[in-house]
Write a protein that holds these residues in place. Structure first.
Motif, PDB file in Angstrom:
ATOM      1  N   ALA A   2      18.094  21.568   2.627  1.00 35.17           N
ATOM      2  CA  ALA A   2      18.916  22.517   3.371  1.00 35.17           C
ATOM      3  C   ALA A   2      18.966  22.179   4.856  1.00 35.17           C
ATOM      4  CB  ALA A   2      18.365  23.930   3.189  1.00 35.17           C
ATOM      5  N   HIS A   3      20.004  22.676   5.494  1.00 32.19           N
ATOM      6  CA  HIS A   3      20.169  22.561   6.948  1.00 32.19           C
ATOM      7  C   HIS A   3      20.129  21.104   7.415  1.00 32.19           C
ATOM      8  CE1 HIS A   3      19.553  26.872   6.803  1.00 32.19           C
ATOM      9  NE2 HIS A   3      18.412  26.665   6.182  1.00 32.19           N
ATOM     10  N   PHE A   4      20.810  20.244   6.674  1.00 34.98           N
ATOM     11  CA  PHE A   4      20.821  18.803   6.964  1.00 34.98           C
ATOM     12  C   PHE A   4      19.411  18.225   6.988  1.00 34.98           C
ATOM     13  CE2 PHE A   4      25.138  19.663   8.528  1.00 34.98           C
ATOM     14  CZ  PHE A   4      25.815  18.633   7.892  1.00 34.98           C
ATOM     15  N   GLY A   5      18.512  18.821   6.234  1.00 36.31           N
ATOM     16  CA  GLY A   5      17.159  18.292   6.114  1.00 36.31           C
ATOM     17  C   GLY A   5      16.422  18.198   7.436  1.00 36.31           C
ATOM     18  N   ALA A  29      24.010  24.175   5.232  1.00 41.86           N
ATOM     19  CA  ALA A  29      23.768  25.604   5.427  1.00 41.86           C
ATOM     20  C   ALA A  29      23.388  25.923   6.874  1.00 41.86           C
ATOM     21  CB  ALA A  29      22.677  26.092   4.484  1.00 41.86           C
ATOM     22  N   ALA A  30      24.040  26.935   7.423  1.00 39.28           N
ATOM     23  CA  ALA A  30      23.779  27.463   8.771  1.00 39.28           C
ATOM     24  C   ALA A  30      24.052  26.469   9.892  1.00 39.28           C
ATOM     25  CB  ALA A  30      22.359  28.011   8.881  1.00 39.28           C
ATOM     26  N   SER A  56      27.513  27.313   3.542  1.00 41.80           N
ATOM     27  CA  SER A  56      27.757  28.167   4.709  1.00 41.80           C
ATOM     28  C   SER A  56      26.533  28.989   5.096  1.00 41.80           C
ATOM     29  CB  SER A  56      28.917  29.120   4.430  1.00 41.80           C
ATOM     30  OG  SER A  56      28.560  30.048   3.420  1.00 41.80           O
ATOM     31  N   ASP A  57      25.642  29.226   4.164  1.00 46.87           N
ATOM     32  CA  ASP A  57      24.499  30.128   4.339  1.00 46.87           C
ATOM     33  C   ASP A  57      24.966  31.582   4.447  1.00 46.87           C
ATOM     34  OD1 ASP A  57      21.787  30.433   4.210  1.00 46.87           O
ATOM     35  OD2 ASP A  57      21.354  29.719   6.206  1.00 46.87           O
ATOM     36  N   PHE A  58      26.048  31.892   3.718  1.00 45.98           N
ATOM     37  CA  PHE A  58      26.578  33.245   3.670  1.00 45.98           C
ATOM     38  C   PHE A  58      25.516  34.206   3.157  1.00 45.98           C
ATOM     39  CE2 PHE A  58      28.721  36.727   1.495  1.00 45.98           C
ATOM     40  CZ  PHE A  58      29.635  37.127   2.449  1.00 45.98           C
TER      41      PHE A  58
END
Length: 95
Positions: A2-5, A29-30, A56-58
């Motif tokens: 997640a979050h581009f690692g 995400a985010a 998107s991390d909605f």
């Protein structure tokens, strides 16, 4: 990851690390809270467009905002089909 690692895609530029990451995918995400949209360009240059999964991390980030910012990047214009759905379909064999 997640979050581009947390920046891990950039270690793909190190030959000794590239092999260890060959089965790793990075989601976005985010990203509007963490990076500018150009993060997609940098991540694709380092790890490849086939390794990025849009997220998107909605509800933390609205899908509309994430899509708008993604499309503002060069990668968003050139690789949107893969990053938005094609890569996920391939990973989970839902093509």
């Amino acid at each position: 990851l997640a979050h581009f690692g947390g920046g891990l895609p950039f270690y793909s530029l190190m030959p000794e690390v590239r092999d260890a990451l060959k089965n790793v995918y990075f989601d976005s995400a985010a990203f509007p809270f963490l990076y500018e949209p150009q993060v997609f360009d940098a991540a694709v240059a380092a790890a490849g467009s086939d390794r990025i999964l849009f997220a998107s991390d909605f509800p933390v980030v609205s899908q509309e905002r994430a899509l708008t910012e993604f499309q503002a990047s060069e990668t968003g214009q050139a690789h949107s089909a893969d990053i938005l759905s094609g890569n996920a379909a391939r990973v989970w064999s839902i093509e």
